[in-house]
Design a protein around this motif. Structure first.
Motif, PDB file in Angstrom:
ATOM      1  N   ALA A 120     -54.854 -29.201   3.173  1.00 24.41           N
ATOM      2  CA  ALA A 120     -54.709 -28.570   4.486  1.00 24.41           C
ATOM      3  C   ALA A 120     -55.828 -27.564   4.709  1.00 24.41           C
ATOM      4  O   ALA A 120     -56.254 -26.870   3.783  1.00 24.41           O
ATOM      5  N   ALA A 121     -56.303 -27.481   5.955  1.00 21.80           N
ATOM      6  CA  ALA A 121     -57.323 -26.515   6.352  1.00 21.80           C
ATOM      7  C   ALA A 121     -56.754 -25.656   7.478  1.00 21.80           C
ATOM      8  O   ALA A 121     -56.197 -26.196   8.450  1.00 21.80           O
ATOM      9  N   PHE A 122     -56.886 -24.329   7.346  1.00 20.72           N
ATOM     10  CA  PHE A 122     -56.277 -23.396   8.291  1.00 20.72           C
ATOM     11  C   PHE A 122     -57.295 -22.436   8.892  1.00 20.72           C
ATOM     12  O   PHE A 122     -58.263 -22.031   8.236  1.00 20.72           O
ATOM     13  N   TYR A 123     -57.034 -22.064  10.147  1.00 19.73           N
ATOM     14  CA  TYR A 123     -57.614 -20.859  10.734  1.00 19.73           C
ATOM     15  C   TYR A 123     -56.556 -19.773  10.603  1.00 19.73           C
ATOM     16  O   TYR A 123     -55.365 -20.017  10.864  1.00 19.73           O
ATOM     17  N   ASP A 130     -60.838 -15.720   7.397  1.00 21.69           N
ATOM     18  CA  ASP A 130     -61.007 -16.504   8.621  1.00 21.69           C
ATOM     19  C   ASP A 130     -60.632 -17.963   8.443  1.00 21.69           C
ATOM     20  O   ASP A 130     -60.118 -18.606   9.353  1.00 21.69           O
ATOM     21  N   ALA A 131     -60.900 -18.507   7.270  1.00 22.33           N
ATOM     22  CA  ALA A 131     -60.624 -19.921   7.004  1.00 22.33           C
ATOM     23  C   ALA A 131     -59.995 -20.051   5.626  1.00 22.33           C
ATOM     24  O   ALA A 131     -60.338 -19.310   4.697  1.00 22.33           O
ATOM     25  N   GLU A 132     -59.072 -20.999   5.507  1.00 25.04           N
ATOM     26  CA  GLU A 132     -58.395 -21.216   4.220  1.00 25.04           C
ATOM     27  C   GLU A 132     -58.182 -22.703   3.999  1.00 25.04           C
ATOM     28  O   GLU A 132     -57.810 -23.437   4.920  1.00 25.04           O
ATOM     29  N   VAL A 133     -58.399 -23.174   2.777  1.00 24.39           N
ATOM     30  CA  VAL A 133     -58.135 -24.552   2.377  1.00 24.39           C
ATOM     31  C   VAL A 133     -57.075 -24.532   1.289  1.00 24.39           C
ATOM     32  O   VAL A 133     -57.175 -23.751   0.329  1.00 24.39           O
ATOM     33  N   GLN A 134     -56.071 -25.380   1.438  1.00 23.97           N
ATOM     34  CA  GLN A 134     -54.966 -25.430   0.478  1.00 23.97           C
ATOM     35  C   GLN A 134     -54.832 -26.826  -0.117  1.00 23.97           C
ATOM     36  O   GLN A 134     -54.997 -27.831   0.587  1.00 23.97           O
TER      37      GLN A 134
END
Length: 254
Positions: A120-123, A130-134
């Motif tokens: 998953a990629a988040f703002y 600012d950005a997160e990858v899970q």
């Protein structure tokens, strides 16, 4: 040799039926093996490939020619697996012939560590993240439980920041939505030009709602995160982050 075995089977079956009908005590189940052996023992359960006996041993169906029993539940179960099995009755006992039965193919053992995983990629609304990858993994044998590894980066502040965190969680599906929640712990770094790098421990609670969109496996996610220890981003405290992103699911087993 085959004629000798047939004679042995007929004699064994006849003697077992006569002996079992001569006693008032409950008769035990009898297995007539292809090599001529006779096994007399109560049957505790049956699956499509084996008979399980009361002494915790099992006998493969592929080596059994006949089963003699008074238990009609055994007959019903074998018929559900193999309707072509020939069954005859005598003195309230059933004689089940498995000689011409074609066994079902064995189910392959499941050696997968993971049932599925997603990326998953988040703002996020926190400027330091600012950005997160899970990476979210669902282990086999632990339905509903999840493990999470996340990497976040902040570009809108100086010095730039990054965070690495781990989480454990649980998910539940309701209709077309999947809900999940995590407890997270990690460490946040800022690359300072003066006095070297700086880091701090983080702990948080995260919750998400996910719904499939467009194509199988691709989902939209919305959620939030509450920091038990508020993040200090250039003097601004951010106890809560709003999160919006996309997730792609991958199955490792059916």
């Amino acid at each position: 040799m085959e004629d000798v075995l047939k004679v042995r089977y007929l004699l064994a079956i006849t003697s077992v039926l006569i002996c079992q009908s001569s006693f008032a005590a409950p008769a035990r189940d009898t297995l007539f093996i292809q090599n001529g052996d006779v096994v007399v023992s109560p049957i505790t359960s049956i699956d499509p490939w084996a008979v399980y006996l009361s002494d915790h041993s099992l006998v493969s169906l592929k080596v059994i020619n006949f089963i003699s029993t008074e238990d009609d539940s055994i007959v019903t179960l074998l018929r559900s697996f193999y309707p072509e099995a020939r069954i005859s009755t005598r003195d309230s006992r059933y004689l089940i012939s498995l000689a011409d039965v074609h066994l079902q193919p064995a189910v392959a053992a499941n050696h997968h560590v993971l049932q599925n995983f997603s990326v998953a990629a988040f703002y996020t609304s926190v400027r330091g993240e600012d950005a997160e990858v899970q990476l979210i993994c669902a282990p086999s044998g632990a339905k509903g439980f999840l493990a999470q590894f996340a990497v976040a980066a902040g570009f809108a502040v100086q010095p730039n920041t990054s965070e690495y965190s781990f989480g454990i969680g649980y998910e539940k599906q309701s209709g077309q939505f999947t809900y999940s929640a995590f407890l997270n712990a990690g460490e946040r770094f800022s690359n300072r030009q003066v006095n070297g790098d700086h880091s701090s421990v983080t702990a948080a609670f995260s919750a998400y709602s996910k719904v499939n969109i467009f194509t199988e496996g691709l989902s939209a996610m919305v959620g939030g995160r509450y920091y038990f220890k508020s993040l200090d981003v250039q003097g601004e405290f951010a106890p809560f982050a709003f999160m919006l992103g996309l997730s792609m699911d991958f199955k490792t087993q059916e």
